[in-house]
Scaffold this motif. Structure first.
Motif, mmCIF file in Angstrom:
data_model
loop_
_atom_site.group_PDB
_atom_site.id
_atom_site.type_symbol
_atom_site.label_atom_id
_atom_site.label_comp_id
_atom_site.label_asym_id
_atom_site.label_seq_id
_atom_site.Cartn_x
_atom_site.Cartn_y
_atom_site.Cartn_z
ATOM 1 N N VAL A 12 42.696 26.012 0.094
ATOM 2 C CA VAL A 12 43.729 26.739 0.833
ATOM 3 C C VAL A 12 44.759 27.315 -0.119
ATOM 4 C CG1 VAL A 12 43.464 25.274 2.861
ATOM 5 C CG2 VAL A 12 45.236 24.730 1.203
ATOM 6 N N GLN A 13 45.405 28.392 0.318
ATOM 7 C CA GLN A 13 46.526 28.998 -0.397
ATOM 8 C C GLN A 13 47.616 29.327 0.603
ATOM 9 O OE1 GLN A 13 46.924 29.859 -3.989
ATOM 10 N NE2 GLN A 13 48.911 29.659 -3.004
ATOM 11 N N ALA A 14 48.691 28.562 0.582
ATOM 12 C CA ALA A 14 49.845 28.855 1.425
ATOM 13 C C ALA A 14 50.681 29.939 0.762
ATOM 14 C CB ALA A 14 50.679 27.592 1.639
ATOM 15 N N MET A 15 51.522 30.577 1.543
ATOM 16 C CA MET A 15 52.451 31.557 0.980
ATOM 17 C C MET A 15 53.457 30.835 0.083
ATOM 18 S SD MET A 15 51.201 34.338 2.088
ATOM 19 C CE MET A 15 52.448 35.572 1.696
ATOM 20 N N GLU A 16 54.052 31.579 -0.822
ATOM 21 C CA GLU A 16 54.840 30.962 -1.876
ATOM 22 C C GLU A 16 56.183 30.420 -1.403
ATOM 23 O OE1 GLU A 16 53.994 30.357 -5.512
ATOM 24 O OE2 GLU A 16 52.474 30.182 -3.956
ATOM 25 N N GLN A 17 56.434 29.167 -1.766
ATOM 26 C CA GLN A 17 57.734 28.533 -1.543
ATOM 27 C C GLN A 17 58.472 28.539 -2.872
ATOM 28 O OE1 GLN A 17 57.599 25.074 1.012
ATOM 29 N NE2 GLN A 17 59.186 24.058 -0.194
ATOM 30 N N HIS A 18 59.773 28.833 -2.852
ATOM 31 C CA HIS A 18 60.533 28.989 -4.088
ATOM 32 C C HIS A 18 61.511 27.853 -4.350
ATOM 33 C CE1 HIS A 18 58.785 32.924 -3.863
ATOM 34 N NE2 HIS A 18 59.465 33.232 -2.779
ATOM 35 N N VAL A 19 61.985 27.211 -3.300
ATOM 36 C CA VAL A 19 62.881 26.066 -3.440
ATOM 37 C C VAL A 19 62.220 24.883 -2.736
ATOM 38 C CG1 VAL A 19 65.160 25.112 -2.956
ATOM 39 C CG2 VAL A 19 64.926 27.553 -3.495
ATOM 40 N N ASP A 39 58.720 32.493 0.918
ATOM 41 C CA ASP A 39 58.235 33.696 1.582
ATOM 42 C C ASP A 39 57.982 33.411 3.055
ATOM 43 O OD1 ASP A 39 58.277 34.880 -0.905
ATOM 44 O OD2 ASP A 39 56.097 34.841 -1.190
ATOM 45 N N CYS A 40 57.890 34.469 3.838
ATOM 46 C CA CYS A 40 57.526 34.320 5.237
ATOM 47 C C CYS A 40 56.219 33.534 5.332
ATOM 48 C CB CYS A 40 57.372 35.700 5.877
ATOM 49 S SG CYS A 40 57.073 35.674 7.654
ATOM 50 N N HIS A 41 56.174 32.576 6.211
ATOM 51 C CA HIS A 41 55.049 31.677 6.478
ATOM 52 C C HIS A 41 55.017 30.451 5.576
ATOM 53 C CE1 HIS A 41 53.430 34.700 9.130
ATOM 54 N NE2 HIS A 41 53.269 35.564 8.142
ATOM 55 N N ALA A 42 55.748 30.462 4.460
ATOM 56 C CA ALA A 42 55.666 29.334 3.530
ATOM 57 C C ALA A 42 56.229 28.052 4.141
ATOM 58 C CB ALA A 42 56.394 29.666 2.227
ATOM 59 N N LEU A 43 57.424 28.131 4.713
ATOM 60 C CA LEU A 43 58.053 26.928 5.252
ATOM 61 C C LEU A 43 57.320 26.414 6.480
ATOM 62 C CD1 LEU A 43 61.838 27.755 4.796
ATOM 63 C CD2 LEU A 43 60.149 26.917 3.146
ATOM 64 N N GLU A 44 56.720 27.332 7.237
ATOM 65 C CA GLU A 44 55.929 26.916 8.397
ATOM 66 C C GLU A 44 54.733 26.068 7.956
ATOM 67 O OE1 GLU A 44 57.587 31.026 9.631
ATOM 68 O OE2 GLU A 44 57.099 29.910 7.794
ATOM 69 N N TYR A 100 54.898 39.063 12.831
ATOM 70 C CA TYR A 100 55.533 37.748 12.908
ATOM 71 C C TYR A 100 56.828 37.721 12.106
ATOM 72 C CZ TYR A 100 56.200 32.689 12.348
ATOM 73 O OH TYR A 100 56.727 31.410 12.333
ATOM 74 N N CYS A 101 56.835 38.357 10.952
ATOM 75 C CA CYS A 101 58.008 38.338 10.070
ATOM 76 C C CYS A 101 59.042 39.384 10.468
ATOM 77 C CB CYS A 101 57.575 38.560 8.622
ATOM 78 S SG CYS A 101 56.291 37.432 8.039
ATOM 79 N N GLY A 102 58.763 40.152 11.503
ATOM 80 C CA GLY A 102 59.658 41.204 11.960
ATOM 81 C C GLY A 102 58.927 42.521 12.024
ATOM 82 N N VAL A 103 59.461 43.454 12.776
ATOM 83 C CA VAL A 103 58.831 44.769 12.877
ATOM 84 C C VAL A 103 58.955 45.465 11.524
ATOM 85 C CG1 VAL A 103 58.830 46.996 14.033
ATOM 86 C CG2 VAL A 103 59.347 44.919 15.334
ATOM 87 N N GLY A 104 57.824 45.746 10.908
ATOM 88 C CA GLY A 104 57.828 46.307 9.574
ATOM 89 C C GLY A 104 57.695 47.810 9.569
#
Length: 416
Positions: A79-86, A97-102, A192-196
């Motif tokens: 698996v590869q989750a989206m990047e968490q920075h803190v 990043d969006c989806h990382a904390l979820e 999901y992350c907002g209207v882009g």
């Protein structure tokens, strides 16, 4: 050529800091089936208790039998989750990043349901990613072991990521990703992350994983094609494409995918033009489908600047496969003497071959619109006029870009 998996990107994080070099090895692992299915390969198995969850694909685990109480950083297989920075055991302090904390929260909820106890498995005890042991991790919930990685992929919290040497999970995870995509679960929900930007744009993604000849000698033969089936150009400045790992290519400001056209991102080096961009990498990145070596495929993904996954290409197709050309085309093959392959429209309506590939020993891709009227045919250019068909037997297939067979013609020892 099989992709040589690059190391995952590093950052100075709490998770990395807790990877302690020189820790005693755990006791010799027992052997179990890697997955609860017939024919599964065998895996080593360990147990432990989770100290805390660093991110959606890394856990800090106190391993039983290693004669310490120091948690080790364990990287999830597949698996590869989206990047968490803190990173922090306290959710309020995390950033990513969006989806990382979820994804991190999902892993935590599974660990709590399993009361912190985990089972770890791997085909090779020495498998590592950035000095972290690679392990599949399961928790026991209601008396049954649940695979955390498969749960993350199936519910849209992470992408499927093949790891060389740890292939036991790939087919299941690929199917889980296909099902998550079809159901638009979490990261497959394109707003999901907002209207882009360019909401509703009719974009497509196609990755060529198998360059002509040797992949390592033809890096620019591996590419990601972002197509635009709409009637208006789409500005993709700030958007990015990636493989299933952490590698990403971000489009420069002002990059436009023309109406009815495409922009290509080639893996190797070159001089950018309006429609051809160059990633500048030094090795191939996409895994070729190779059943003999247990390689089942991979994917390419297009994200907008907000982090929404707008389009994807996962190969080979596993769910909702098909082609509008089914039943409308036939292949004519002359394999002796002067070789010839023809694609024939046997329907009473025009057809477009774009997005399809003729596969024999050599591949020919219909990357741009190629329309055949009823009864019309097109001759497939062969590899520089060289003989590519074996007179003793073989097959020629017309496939979708994600490897679903539309038509097949065989002779001799061939098989369709």
């Amino acid at each position: 050529m099989l992709r040589r998996l690059a190391s995952l990107a590093t950052s100075v994080t709490a998770a990395a800091a807790l990877t302690v070099a020189g820790l005693p090895a755990p006791a010799v692992a027992a052997s179990v089936a890697c997955r609860p299915v017939a024919g599964s390969p065998r895996c080593g198995v360990w147990t432990g208790t989770v100290a805390w969850v660093a991110d959606g694909d890394t856990l800090l685990v106190d391993l039983n039998g290693d004669k310490t109480h120091t948690p080790r950083s364990i990287r999830l297989i597949g698996v590869q989750a989206m990047e968490q920075h803190v990173y922090s055991p306290k959710p309020a302090k995390r950033r990513g990043d969006c989806h990382a904390l979820e994804a991190t929260a999902r892993v935590e909820s599974l660990i709590r349901a399993g009361k912190g106890v985990v089972r770890l498995t791997a085909q090779k005890s020495g498998s590592q990613s950035r000095d972290r042991p690679l392990r599949s991790i399961s928790v026991k919930i209601n008396g049954k072991w649940r695979d955390i990685g498969e749960d993350l992929v199936r519910h849209g919290y992470a992408l499927w990521l093949p790891f060389a040497g740890e292939w036991a999970w790939d087919s299941a995870y690929e199917l889980a990703e296909a099902e998550a995509s079809a159901e638009k679960n979490l990261m497959w929900d394109d707003d999901y992350c907002g209207v882009g930007p360019a909401a509703g744009a009719d974009l497509t993604v196609w990755a060529n994983s198998d360059a002509d000849g040797d992949d390592g000698s033809n890096l620019n033969g591996e590419w990601i094609r972002v197509g635009n089936r709409g009637s208006s150009p789409v500005d993709v400045g700030g958007w990015w494409v990636r493989d299933s790992g952490l590698r990403r290519y971000t489009f420069a400001a002002g990059t436009v995918v023309p109406a009815g056209g495409a922009v290509y991102v080639h893996v190797g080096k070159g001089v950018d033009t309006a429609t051809d961009k160059y990633w500048g990498l030094t090795g191939p990145i996409f895994t070729n489908v190779d059943p003999v070596h247990h390689s089942v495929g991979e994917g390419a993904y297009l994200f907008d600047p907000q982090g929404d996954l707008r389009q994807s290409f996962v190969y080979p197709c596993r769910v909702r496969c098909g082609s509008p050309l089914t039943g409308k085309v036939a292949l004519k093959v002359k394999y002796g003497g002067v070789e010839k392959i023809e694609v024939v429209n046997v329907s009473d309506q025009p057809i477009d071959l774009q997005g399809h590939v003729v596969v024999s020993r050599y591949q020919y891709r219909f990357e741009e619109s190629t329309v055949l009227g009823p009864g019309e045919s097109t001759v497939v250019p062969l590899a520089g006029g060289r003989a590519v068909l074996d007179d003793r037997g073989g097959e020629v297939r017309l496939q979708t870009s994600d490897m679903w067979t539309v038509a097949c013609r065989w002779w001799g020892t061939g098989k369709c």
